[in-house]
Motif scaffolding. Structure first.
Motif, short mmCIF file in Angstrom:
data_model
loop_
_atom_site.label_atom_id
_atom_site.label_comp_id
_atom_site.label_asym_id
_atom_site.label_seq_id
_atom_site.Cartn_x
_atom_site.Cartn_y
_atom_site.Cartn_z
N HIS A 74 54.10 -103.36 -49.73
CA HIS A 74 53.00 -102.51 -49.28
C HIS A 74 53.09 -102.22 -47.79
N LEU A 75 53.44 -103.23 -46.99
CA LEU A 75 53.51 -103.00 -45.54
C LEU A 75 54.68 -102.09 -45.18
N LYS B 24 57.76 -93.28 -41.87
CA LYS B 24 58.66 -92.36 -41.17
C LYS B 24 59.65 -93.08 -40.25
N HIS B 25 59.56 -94.43 -40.17
CA HIS B 25 60.35 -95.18 -39.20
C HIS B 25 61.84 -95.06 -39.45
N LYS B 26 62.59 -95.01 -38.35
CA LYS B 26 64.06 -94.90 -38.38
C LYS B 26 64.71 -95.94 -39.28
N LEU B 27 64.23 -97.19 -39.21
CA LEU B 27 64.82 -98.30 -39.96
C LEU B 27 64.82 -98.04 -41.46
N VAL C 239 61.42 -105.04 -37.20
CA VAL C 239 60.74 -104.57 -38.41
C VAL C 239 59.98 -103.27 -38.13
N PRO C 240 59.86 -102.42 -39.15
CA PRO C 240 59.26 -101.10 -38.95
C PRO C 240 57.72 -101.08 -38.95
#
Lengths: 110, 247
Positions: B232-233, B241-244, B39-40
């Motif tokens: 929200h998370l 900005k996460h790759k996932l 998870v990101p």
């Protein structure tokens, strides 16, 4: 903005739910990652004072939402246990409910 | 099939290449399609870990809503892309609970006006659109421009958040109530109350049946809360900005 009430109350409720949620005995609840995360977040944003800025309100909303999740899951599981947890009755039990007994069939079902 | 027993002592999270992972003792958690569970968002990982650590003797997966949402985002079993998720979400507006009004009984019609009009008005002002409500069996007539506005707005969310948004909409049967939650205008308890307004009205009139009504109420609250928290998370600036989450 949603009517959330007192941030301190939300925090206390959330910590209480986390304490109940911790499954394994032996580990103190204070060591639970979620417990530490929530406390740290509230301290960092000082979300216990009266006037809240936008970031604080966002955190408070998130905390209140998580509290609702934990509380509702616990209540739902309790209701499930109480009303739906006993499984089906066996054919013998069902027959017994209306005063019958099942016939003996030594050769198996016809 | 009988429930799986809890087979692990310790639950922890760790940071891998793709994001945060969940460890059950030495095993890494996998999705139903056997992908590595990643998870990101750290906060989301902690909340998922808490779900696993909360299991007592048996694993009750129906209580693990955040885990389920992450599995859906990772496996995408319905194979939908961003545009399809957005279309499904906005389509709900045509049959949005808070726009669909009764004429009788008069008490219920008035309750709907008092409780639902304010949230419809809020959405109209917030998004600068026309929505309205209708007593027609066909439901409200939503202008194309209104749909375009919501399509455009939802496009600003990444695909994980959109899975969550579409989930909340499906549970509450209302795009408007879901946006009310996402925008932090109403609490989960209020959104669920508004979603179940007719049930609440009938309960007031005819009485509450704990094993049915409260059961459904708790389940809907749990799902709406999980979906909202998930959105929200997955949308926090530290996560975005996460790759996932890149398309």
């Amino acid at each position: 903005m949603a009517a959330l009430g007192s941030p301190l109350r939300t925090l206390r409720g959330l910590l209480r739910e986390l304490r109940h949620a911790g499954g394994r005995a032996g580990r103190p609840y204070r060591e639970m990652p979620a417990y530490q995360y929530v406390l740290a977040a509230f301290r960092a944003h000082r979300v216990t004072s009266e006037k809240l800025c936008r970031a604080q309100q966002e955190l408070h909303f998130q905390a209140a939402t998580y509290l609702c999740l934990l509380r509702s899951v616990r209540e739902h599981a309790a209701l499930h246990q109480e009303y739906h947890g006993k499984g089906e009755r066996s054919p013998e039990e069902v027959a017994g409910l209306v005063g019958f007994t099942l016939p003996q069939q030594p050769g198996g079902k016809g | 099939p009988p429930e799986r027993k809890r087979f692990y002592q310790n639950v922890s999270i760790s940071q891998g290449e793709g994001g945060f992972e969940i460890n059950l003792d030495h095993r890494k958690l996998k999705t139903p399609q056997a992908k590595l569970f990643t998870v990101p968002s750290k906060a989301l990982a902690i909340a998922v870990a808490t779900e696993w650590d909360s299991q007592k003797d048996t694993i009750k997966s129906y209580t693990m809503h955040l885990t389920t949402l992450c599995n859906t985002a990772l496996d995408n079993p319905t194979q939908r892309n961003k545009a399809q998720l957005i279309r499904a979400a906005v389509k709900f507006l045509e049959t949005d609970t808070v726009c669909y009004r009764v004429e009788e009984p008069a008490a219920l019609a008035e309750l709907q006006r008092n409780e639902w009009d304010p949230v419809v008005t809020w959405a109209e002002k917030r998004y600068n659109v026309a929505i309205g409500s209708s007593t027609s069996i066909l439901g409200p007539n939503i202008p194309a421009s209104t749909k375009e506005t919501f399509i455009s707005h939802l496009a600003s969310y990444n695909i994980w958040a959109l899975q969550g948004i579409e989930y909340v909409i499906t549970q509450l049967k209302s795009l408007i109530l879901s946006m009310g939650l996402i925008d932090r205008h109403i609490t989960v308890e209020k959104a669920v109350l508004l979603s179940r307004l007719e049930e609440e009205y009938q309960i007031q009139r005819w009485g509450n049946v704990e094993w049915a009504h409260d059961y459904d109420l708790c389940e809907l609250r749990a799902r709406a809360a999980a979906g909202t928290l998930f959105v929200h998370l997955c949308s926090e600036s530290s996560t975005v900005k996460h790759k996932l989450l890149q398309d």
